[in-house]
Design an enzyme around this catalytic site. Structure first.
Site, PDB file in Angstrom:
ATOM      1  N   ASP A  24     -12.184   9.761 -20.828  1.00 36.54           N
ATOM      2  CA  ASP A  24     -12.443   9.722 -22.239  1.00 36.54           C
ATOM      3  C   ASP A  24     -11.353   8.886 -23.031  1.00 36.54           C
ATOM      4  O   ASP A  24     -10.290   9.046 -22.653  1.00 36.54           O
ATOM      5  CB  ASP A  24     -12.548  11.068 -22.913  1.00 36.54           C
ATOM      6  CG  ASP A  24     -13.129  11.153 -24.105  1.00 36.54           C
ATOM      7  OD1 ASP A  24     -14.026  10.166 -24.410  1.00 36.54           O
ATOM      8  OD2 ASP A  24     -13.129  12.282 -24.872  1.00 36.54           O
ATOM      9  N   GLY A  25     -12.015   8.232 -24.046  1.00 29.65           N
ATOM     10  CA  GLY A  25     -11.288   7.586 -25.196  1.00 29.65           C
ATOM     11  C   GLY A  25     -11.007   5.950 -24.876  1.00 29.65           C
ATOM     12  O   GLY A  25     -10.460   5.216 -25.598  1.00 29.65           O
ATOM     13  N   ASN A  26     -12.093   5.428 -24.037  1.00 26.84           N
ATOM     14  CA  ASN A  26     -12.015   4.049 -24.145  1.00 26.84           C
ATOM     15  C   ASN A  26     -12.572   3.343 -25.387  1.00 26.84           C
ATOM     16  O   ASN A  26     -12.105   2.360 -25.777  1.00 26.84           O
ATOM     17  CB  ASN A  26     -13.245   3.654 -23.015  1.00 26.84           C
ATOM     18  CG  ASN A  26     -12.957   4.312 -21.471  1.00 26.84           C
ATOM     19  OD1 ASN A  26     -11.894   4.410 -21.337  1.00 26.84           O
ATOM     20  ND2 ASN A  26     -13.975   4.213 -20.834  1.00 26.84           N
ATOM     21  N   HIS A  41     -14.213   0.072 -22.058  1.00 26.03           N
ATOM     22  CA  HIS A  41     -14.705   0.578 -20.904  1.00 26.03           C
ATOM     23  C   HIS A  41     -14.197  -0.354 -19.499  1.00 26.03           C
ATOM     24  O   HIS A  41     -14.151   0.065 -18.435  1.00 26.03           O
ATOM     25  CB  HIS A  41     -16.190   0.571 -20.977  1.00 26.03           C
ATOM     26  CG  HIS A  41     -16.816   1.372 -22.080  1.00 26.03           C
ATOM     27  ND1 HIS A  41     -16.433   2.741 -21.982  1.00 26.03           N
ATOM     28  CD2 HIS A  41     -17.964   1.244 -22.722  1.00 26.03           C
ATOM     29  CE1 HIS A  41     -17.115   3.394 -22.823  1.00 26.03           C
ATOM     30  NE2 HIS A  41     -17.930   2.433 -23.322  1.00 26.03           N
ATOM     31  N   TRP A  73     -26.939   8.166 -22.455  1.00 30.03           N
ATOM     32  CA  TRP A  73     -28.074   7.330 -22.733  1.00 30.03           C
ATOM     33  C   TRP A  73     -28.483   7.296 -24.298  1.00 30.03           C
ATOM     34  O   TRP A  73     -29.030   6.440 -24.900  1.00 30.03           O
ATOM     35  CB  TRP A  73     -29.471   7.871 -22.080  1.00 30.03           C
ATOM     36  CG  TRP A  73     -29.468   7.944 -20.611  1.00 30.03           C
ATOM     37  CD1 TRP A  73     -29.336   8.828 -19.795  1.00 30.03           C
ATOM     38  CD2 TRP A  73     -29.569   7.062 -19.709  1.00 30.03           C
ATOM     39  NE1 TRP A  73     -29.279   8.651 -18.485  1.00 30.03           N
ATOM     40  CE2 TRP A  73     -29.276   7.315 -18.290  1.00 30.03           C
ATOM     41  CE3 TRP A  73     -29.713   5.353 -19.626  1.00 30.03           C
ATOM     42  CZ2 TRP A  73     -29.388   6.544 -17.235  1.00 30.03           C
ATOM     43  CZ3 TRP A  73     -29.698   4.575 -18.903  1.00 30.03           C
ATOM     44  CH2 TRP A  73     -29.607   5.244 -17.370  1.00 30.03           C
ATOM     45  N   LEU A 135      -9.246  10.013   1.120  1.00 30.23           N
ATOM     46  CA  LEU A 135      -9.734  10.649  -0.424  1.00 30.23           C
ATOM     47  C   LEU A 135     -11.384  10.524  -0.182  1.00 30.23           C
ATOM     48  O   LEU A 135     -11.946   9.718  -0.070  1.00 30.23           O
ATOM     49  CB  LEU A 135      -9.184  10.094  -1.470  1.00 30.23           C
ATOM     50  CG  LEU A 135      -9.712  10.139  -2.886  1.00 30.23           C
ATOM     51  CD1 LEU A 135      -9.001  11.501  -3.245  1.00 30.23           C
ATOM     52  CD2 LEU A 135      -9.662   9.113  -3.929  1.00 30.23           C
ATOM     53  N   GLU A 211      -8.159  24.713 -13.766  1.00 33.38           N
ATOM     54  CA  GLU A 211      -6.972  24.856 -14.341  1.00 33.38           C
ATOM     55  C   GLU A 211      -7.341  23.505 -15.416  1.00 33.38           C
ATOM     56  O   GLU A 211      -7.808  22.505 -14.615  1.00 33.38           O
ATOM     57  CB  GLU A 211      -5.774  24.576 -13.747  1.00 33.38           C
ATOM     58  CG  GLU A 211      -5.509  25.871 -13.092  1.00 33.38           C
ATOM     59  CD  GLU A 211      -5.355  27.267 -13.889  1.00 33.38           C
ATOM     60  OE1 GLU A 211      -4.800  26.830 -15.311  1.00 33.38           O
ATOM     61  OE2 GLU A 211      -5.790  28.102 -13.385  1.00 33.38           O
TER      62      GLU A 211
HETATM   63  C1  FPP Z   1     -16.067   7.751 -22.364  1.00 26.29           C
HETATM   64  O1  FPP Z   1     -14.961   7.319 -23.422  1.00 26.29           O
HETATM   65  C2  FPP Z   1     -16.254   7.121 -21.328  1.00 26.29           C
HETATM   66  C3  FPP Z   1     -17.466   6.732 -20.963  1.00 26.29           C
HETATM   67  C4  FPP Z   1     -18.714   7.033 -21.251  1.00 26.29           C
HETATM   68  C5  FPP Z   1     -17.515   5.862 -19.775  1.00 26.29           C
HETATM   69  C6  FPP Z   1     -16.593   5.832 -18.635  1.00 26.29           C
HETATM   70  C7  FPP Z   1     -16.665   4.922 -18.010  1.00 26.29           C
HETATM   71  C8  FPP Z   1     -15.470   3.885 -17.506  1.00 26.29           C
HETATM   72  C9  FPP Z   1     -13.993   4.339 -17.710  1.00 26.29           C
HETATM   73  C10 FPP Z   1     -15.812   2.949 -16.511  1.00 26.29           C
HETATM   74  C11 FPP Z   1     -15.881   3.312 -15.180  1.00 26.29           C
HETATM   75  C12 FPP Z   1     -16.548   2.467 -14.345  1.00 26.29           C
HETATM   76  C13 FPP Z   1     -16.936   2.613 -13.023  1.00 26.29           C
HETATM   77  C14 FPP Z   1     -17.033   1.194 -12.436  1.00 26.29           C
HETATM   78  C15 FPP Z   1     -16.941   3.762 -12.362  1.00 26.29           C
HETATM   79  P1  FPP Z   1     -15.829   6.948 -24.748  1.00 26.29           P
HETATM   80  O2  FPP Z   1     -16.456   5.617 -24.746  1.00 26.29           O
HETATM   81  O3  FPP Z   1     -16.479   8.231 -25.109  1.00 26.29           O
HETATM   82  O4  FPP Z   1     -14.547   6.935 -25.695  1.00 26.29           O
HETATM   83  P2  FPP Z   1     -14.461   7.344 -27.217  1.00 26.29           P
HETATM   84  O5  FPP Z   1     -14.643   8.711 -27.222  1.00 26.29           O
HETATM   85  O6  FPP Z   1     -12.941   6.909 -27.616  1.00 26.29           O
HETATM   86  O7  FPP Z   1     -15.337   6.533 -27.903  1.00 26.29           O
END
Ligand code: FPP
Length: 245
Positions: A24-26, A41, A73, A135, A211
């Site tokens: 989370d946090g992208n 992302h 979605w 893994l 945990e």
């Molecule tokens: C949540 O951050 C993240 C997601 C919904 C997508 C996670 C996907 C990736 C890290 C890419 C992974 C890719 C592959 C190829 C497996 P958010 O968008 O909700 O962040 P925010 O809470 O800061 O808005």
């Protein structure tokens, strides 16, 4: 002058067998830099590759990452499209890594609504890595704990209706056999970066005794050192599984 003393690695028996990560946090990472969320992302996907390799290196048996939930979605179509494009790119670019790495890649969740190209690439990735012994990586894609349990209920109801099971056969052990993670240990440790304190429908059944470690670091900034920190925190926990110790 002060030098930080290097921390001793944890002994293998202090490591969790299975780690879950809610990546989370992208979006916030990108917004902080006035960049489109998609860029967050993309950096998040890089972190995912780095952390997966690190887990393999330090001997973690199983890692489950939450890449796309059944609720994601609801995001703007442009963001959903960019996440799907990123996934396709990752799968295409990783085909040679899948052959050379000792990682068994599996996808958990309902992949039926994904595009035929992505489903084909998923099949290829799973096929190429099915005999790997290192893994075990589960990528949760269109995954939701409630969807998983609903699906389990439907499958068991069908077995009962068709006379292959009786209601008395239904117990925790049987139910576990119908989960996406059947045959794998439950996650010992679940990490959620980005300062949010929710489980967000992730591994609902499997996390009964996990945990949790929460950190403010945003996922694109998450480093192997942050994983080490979470592992040290985990190693200090006194797990009682409802008993007394
Ligand atoms: C949540 O951050 C993240 C997601 C919904 C997508 C996670 C996907 C990736 C890290 C890419 C992974 C890719 C592959 C190829 C497996 P958010 O968008 O909700 O962040 P925010 O809470 O800061 O808005």
């Amino acid at each position: 002058m002060f030098f930080r003393r290097k921390q001793k690695p944890l002994p293998p028996d202090a490591l969790p067998a299975h780690i879950g990560i809610i990546m989370d946090g992208n979006g916030r990472w990108a917004e902080k830099r006035s960049l489109p969320r998609q860029v967050g992302h993309r950096y998040g996907a890089r972190t995912f590759r780095k952390i997966t390799k690190y887990c393999e290196k330090i001997g973690i048996k199983c890692l489950t990452v939450y890449a796309f939930s059944t609720e994601n979605w609801k995001r703007p179509q442009s963001e959903v499209d960019s996440l799907m494009a990123l996934l396709k790119e990752y799968l295409e670019e990783s085909l040679s890594d899948f052959k050379s790495e000792n990682i068994k890649t599996r996808f958990i969740g309902d992949i039926s609504p994904l595009s035929p190209e992505i489903r084909e690439l998923i099949k290829k990735a799973e096929e190429l890595t099915k005999d790997k012994t290192g893994l075990c990586l589960n990528i949760a894609l269109n995954y939701g704990g409630r969807e998983e349990l609903t699906r389990v209920a439907r499958s068991i109801a069908k077995e009962v209706a068709e006379g292959r099971l009786s209601p008395e056969d239904i117990g925790e052990e049987l139910l576990q056999k119908y989960l996406y993670t059947a045959g794998q240990p439950d996650p010992d440790l679940i990490i959620r970066p980005s300062g949010e304190y929710r489980t967000s429908n992730f591994l609902l059944w499997q996390s009964a005794y996990s945990e949790y470690v929460f950190t403010d670091v945003l996922w694109p900034d998450f480093k192997p050192a942050d994983l080490d920190k979470a592992l040290r925190e985990y190693a200090k926990r006194n797990r009682r599984f409802g008993g007394v110790k």
